[in-house]
Design a protein around this motif. Structure first.
Motif, mmCIF file in Angstrom:
data_model
loop_
_atom_site.group_PDB
_atom_site.id
_atom_site.type_symbol
_atom_site.label_atom_id
_atom_site.label_comp_id
_atom_site.label_asym_id
_atom_site.label_seq_id
_atom_site.Cartn_x
_atom_site.Cartn_y
_atom_site.Cartn_z
ATOM 1 N N UNK A 1 0.785 -1.222 0.000
ATOM 2 C CA UNK A 1 0.000 0.000 0.000
ATOM 3 C C UNK A 1 0.817 1.271 0.000
ATOM 4 N N UNK A 2 2.136 1.156 -0.147
ATOM 5 C CA UNK A 2 3.001 2.327 -0.143
ATOM 6 C C UNK A 2 3.801 2.423 -1.432
ATOM 7 N N UNK B 1 8.384 3.839 1.651
ATOM 8 C CA UNK B 1 8.766 2.621 2.347
ATOM 9 C C UNK B 1 8.391 1.300 1.716
ATOM 10 N N UNK B 2 7.945 1.267 0.473
ATOM 11 C CA UNK B 2 7.672 -0.021 -0.157
ATOM 12 C C UNK B 2 8.999 -0.715 -0.362
ATOM 13 N N UNK B 3 9.132 -1.926 0.152
ATOM 14 C CA UNK B 3 10.368 -2.671 0.036
ATOM 15 C C UNK B 3 10.326 -3.477 -1.258
ATOM 16 N N UNK B 4 10.752 -2.848 -2.355
ATOM 17 C CA UNK B 4 10.727 -3.490 -3.669
ATOM 18 C C UNK B 4 12.116 -4.017 -3.960
ATOM 19 N N UNK B 5 12.224 -5.318 -4.192
ATOM 20 C CA UNK B 5 13.520 -5.930 -4.467
ATOM 21 C C UNK B 5 13.858 -5.784 -5.932
ATOM 22 N N UNK B 6 15.101 -5.467 -6.196
ATOM 23 C CA UNK B 6 15.587 -5.327 -7.566
ATOM 24 C C UNK B 6 16.484 -6.528 -7.872
ATOM 25 N N UNK B 7 16.141 -7.279 -8.885
ATOM 26 C CA UNK B 7 16.913 -8.446 -9.270
ATOM 27 C C UNK B 7 17.839 -8.085 -10.406
ATOM 28 N N UNK B 8 19.052 -8.560 -10.323
ATOM 29 C CA UNK B 8 20.041 -8.274 -11.369
ATOM 30 C C UNK B 8 20.012 -9.300 -12.436
#
Length: 88
Positions: free
Chosen positions: A75-76, A81-88
């Protein structure tokens, strides 16, 4: 494939490609086209209710007070503060 995963192969004789849909690969007729917007002449990908964002699909907004960014996770937005993971 890793860890012993069983991946089906195309049913067409002599083809070693992976199955995508209906037992065949993309080369032999699997349909992988995304849903398109129902609005006349629009080629954008449909999001919600069969239409794209331009034609009225509702998008979730950040729940932080006064923020109008699109929410990413929990919801953010990223800024709040949305914890969005970035994949390489």
């Amino acid at each position: 494939m890793k860890h012993g995963a069983i991946i089906k192969r195309c049913n067409t004789e002599g083809c070693d490609n992976f199955v995508v849909q209906g037992g065949v690969c993309i080369t032999h007729g699997a349909n992988v086209n995304p849903r398109l917007c129902k609005a006349e002449g629009c080629q954008s990908q449909a999001r919600n209710g069969g239409v794209c964002i331009k034609h009225g699909a509702k998008v979730k907004r950040c729940s932080y007070n006064g923020c109008t960014n699109q929410s990413q996770k929990g919801g953010l937005c990223k800024k709040h503060g949305a914890d969005v993971k970035h994949y390489l």
